[in-house]
Scaffold this motif. Sequence first.
Motif, PDB file in Angstrom:
ATOM      1  N   ASN A  83       3.866  54.936  62.500  1.00 56.06           N
ATOM      2  CA  ASN A  83       4.083  56.203  61.819  1.00 56.06           C
ATOM      3  C   ASN A  83       3.856  57.358  62.794  1.00 56.06           C
ATOM      4  O   ASN A  83       3.604  57.143  63.987  1.00 56.06           O
ATOM      5  CB  ASN A  83       3.211  56.314  60.554  1.00 56.06           C
ATOM      6  CG  ASN A  83       1.727  56.372  60.855  1.00 56.06           C
ATOM      7  OD1 ASN A  83       1.293  56.619  61.988  1.00 56.06           O
ATOM      8  ND2 ASN A  83       0.925  56.134  59.830  1.00 56.06           N
ATOM      9  N   SER A  84       3.927  58.592  62.295  1.00 59.37           N
ATOM     10  CA  SER A  84       3.815  59.754  63.178  1.00 59.37           C
ATOM     11  C   SER A  84       2.431  59.874  63.810  1.00 59.37           C
ATOM     12  O   SER A  84       2.275  60.546  64.830  1.00 59.37           O
ATOM     13  CB  SER A  84       4.160  61.032  62.419  1.00 59.37           C
ATOM     14  OG  SER A  84       3.257  61.210  61.335  1.00 59.37           O
ATOM     15  N   ALA A  85       1.437  59.212  63.246  1.00 58.94           N
ATOM     16  CA  ALA A  85       0.091  59.200  63.826  1.00 58.94           C
ATOM     17  C   ALA A  85      -0.094  57.992  64.759  1.00 58.94           C
ATOM     18  O   ALA A  85      -1.199  57.732  65.217  1.00 58.94           O
ATOM     19  CB  ALA A  85      -0.954  59.157  62.718  1.00 58.94           C
ATOM     20  N   LEU A  86       1.020  57.280  65.010  1.00 53.04           N
ATOM     21  CA  LEU A  86       1.032  56.090  65.866  1.00 53.04           C
ATOM     22  C   LEU A  86       0.178  54.951  65.313  1.00 53.04           C
ATOM     23  O   LEU A  86      -0.362  54.146  66.050  1.00 53.04           O
ATOM     24  CB  LEU A  86       0.638  56.426  67.309  1.00 53.04           C
ATOM     25  CG  LEU A  86       1.541  57.456  67.997  1.00 53.04           C
ATOM     26  CD1 LEU A  86       1.059  57.721  69.410  1.00 53.04           C
ATOM     27  CD2 LEU A  86       2.991  57.007  68.002  1.00 53.04           C
ATOM     28  N   THR A  87       0.086  54.894  63.982  1.00 50.86           N
ATOM     29  CA  THR A  87      -0.595  53.804  63.305  1.00 50.86           C
ATOM     30  C   THR A  87       0.446  52.759  62.937  1.00 50.86           C
ATOM     31  O   THR A  87       1.510  53.093  62.408  1.00 50.86           O
ATOM     32  CB  THR A  87      -1.301  54.304  62.024  1.00 50.86           C
ATOM     33  OG1 THR A  87      -2.219  55.331  62.398  1.00 50.86           O
ATOM     34  CG2 THR A  87      -2.044  53.187  61.333  1.00 50.86           C
ATOM     35  N   LEU A  88       0.150  51.510  63.201  1.00 47.77           N
ATOM     36  CA  LEU A  88       1.085  50.436  62.905  1.00 47.77           C
ATOM     37  C   LEU A  88       1.372  50.358  61.406  1.00 47.77           C
ATOM     38  O   LEU A  88       0.463  50.272  60.593  1.00 47.77           O
ATOM     39  CB  LEU A  88       0.513  49.103  63.400  1.00 47.77           C
ATOM     40  CG  LEU A  88       1.422  47.893  63.256  1.00 47.77           C
ATOM     41  CD1 LEU A  88       2.644  48.024  64.157  1.00 47.77           C
ATOM     42  CD2 LEU A  88       0.649  46.622  63.599  1.00 47.77           C
ATOM     43  N   GLN A  89       2.652  50.396  61.057  1.00 52.46           N
ATOM     44  CA  GLN A  89       3.085  50.309  59.666  1.00 52.46           C
ATOM     45  C   GLN A  89       3.881  49.044  59.392  1.00 52.46           C
ATOM     46  O   GLN A  89       4.037  48.634  58.248  1.00 52.46           O
ATOM     47  CB  GLN A  89       3.951  51.522  59.301  1.00 52.46           C
ATOM     48  CG  GLN A  89       3.238  52.844  59.431  1.00 52.46           C
ATOM     49  CD  GLN A  89       2.090  52.963  58.454  1.00 52.46           C
ATOM     50  OE1 GLN A  89       2.284  52.961  57.250  1.00 52.46           O
ATOM     51  NE2 GLN A  89       0.878  53.054  58.983  1.00 52.46           N
ATOM     52  N   TYR A  90       4.432  48.449  60.457  1.00 50.10           N
ATOM     53  CA  TYR A  90       5.266  47.257  60.287  1.00 50.10           C
ATOM     54  C   TYR A  90       5.148  46.409  61.537  1.00 50.10           C
ATOM     55  O   TYR A  90       5.126  46.922  62.661  1.00 50.10           O
ATOM     56  CB  TYR A  90       6.736  47.644  60.073  1.00 50.10           C
ATOM     57  CG  TYR A  90       7.655  46.460  60.068  1.00 50.10           C
ATOM     58  CD1 TYR A  90       7.818  45.677  58.916  1.00 50.10           C
ATOM     59  CD2 TYR A  90       8.321  46.076  61.223  1.00 50.10           C
ATOM     60  CE1 TYR A  90       8.649  44.572  58.920  1.00 50.10           C
ATOM     61  CE2 TYR A  90       9.155  44.960  61.228  1.00 50.10           C
ATOM     62  CZ  TYR A  90       9.313  44.211  60.077  1.00 50.10           C
ATOM     63  OH  TYR A  90      10.114  43.116  60.080  1.00 50.10           O
ATOM     64  N   ARG A  91       5.093  45.109  61.349  1.00 51.47           N
ATOM     65  CA  ARG A  91       5.107  44.166  62.461  1.00 51.47           C
ATOM     66  C   ARG A  91       5.978  43.006  62.027  1.00 51.47           C
ATOM     67  O   ARG A  91       5.807  42.430  60.961  1.00 51.47           O
ATOM     68  CB  ARG A  91       3.688  43.674  62.761  1.00 51.47           C
ATOM     69  CG  ARG A  91       3.600  42.502  63.706  1.00 51.47           C
ATOM     70  CD  ARG A  91       3.547  42.958  65.142  1.00 51.47           C
ATOM     71  NE  ARG A  91       3.687  41.888  66.102  1.00 51.47           N
ATOM     72  CZ  ARG A  91       2.691  41.225  66.658  1.00 51.47           C
ATOM     73  NH1 ARG A  91       1.456  41.502  66.345  1.00 51.47           N
ATOM     74  NH2 ARG A  91       2.937  40.292  67.553  1.00 51.47           N
ATOM     75  N   GLY A  92       6.946  42.680  62.841  1.00 50.10           N
ATOM     76  CA  GLY A  92       7.811  41.559  62.461  1.00 50.10           C
ATOM     77  C   GLY A  92       8.760  41.163  63.529  1.00 50.10           C
ATOM     78  O   GLY A  92       8.873  41.738  64.553  1.00 50.10           O
TER      79      GLY A  92
END
Length: 92
Positions: A83-92
């Motif tokens: 996301n815009s805060a560079l937090t992982l939102q998706y991994r695949g």
Amino acid sequence: NHCPYVKAVISRIVRDAGDLRAEGIGFVAINSNDADAYPDDSFDNMKLFARANAFTFPYLYDESQAVARAYGAVCTPDFFGLNSALTLQYRG
């Protein structure tokens, strides 16, 4: 560049990157493969691959594989959505 799976799905990856861009989401590809072990993955061949597949996004070379290790990438391709805060939102 050498991965049979990537070769089979690259048109969909490029399409999806375009769809994401239309939604305001950036996309970048990073090649962390060892070009000594896989000569098709050399930087010069990356440029040819990107051009042949009409990449509309940056295609970066992680020569030391530091980025792949930092993210824990384990396969080709391995996707990470931040996301815009560079937090992982998706991994695949």
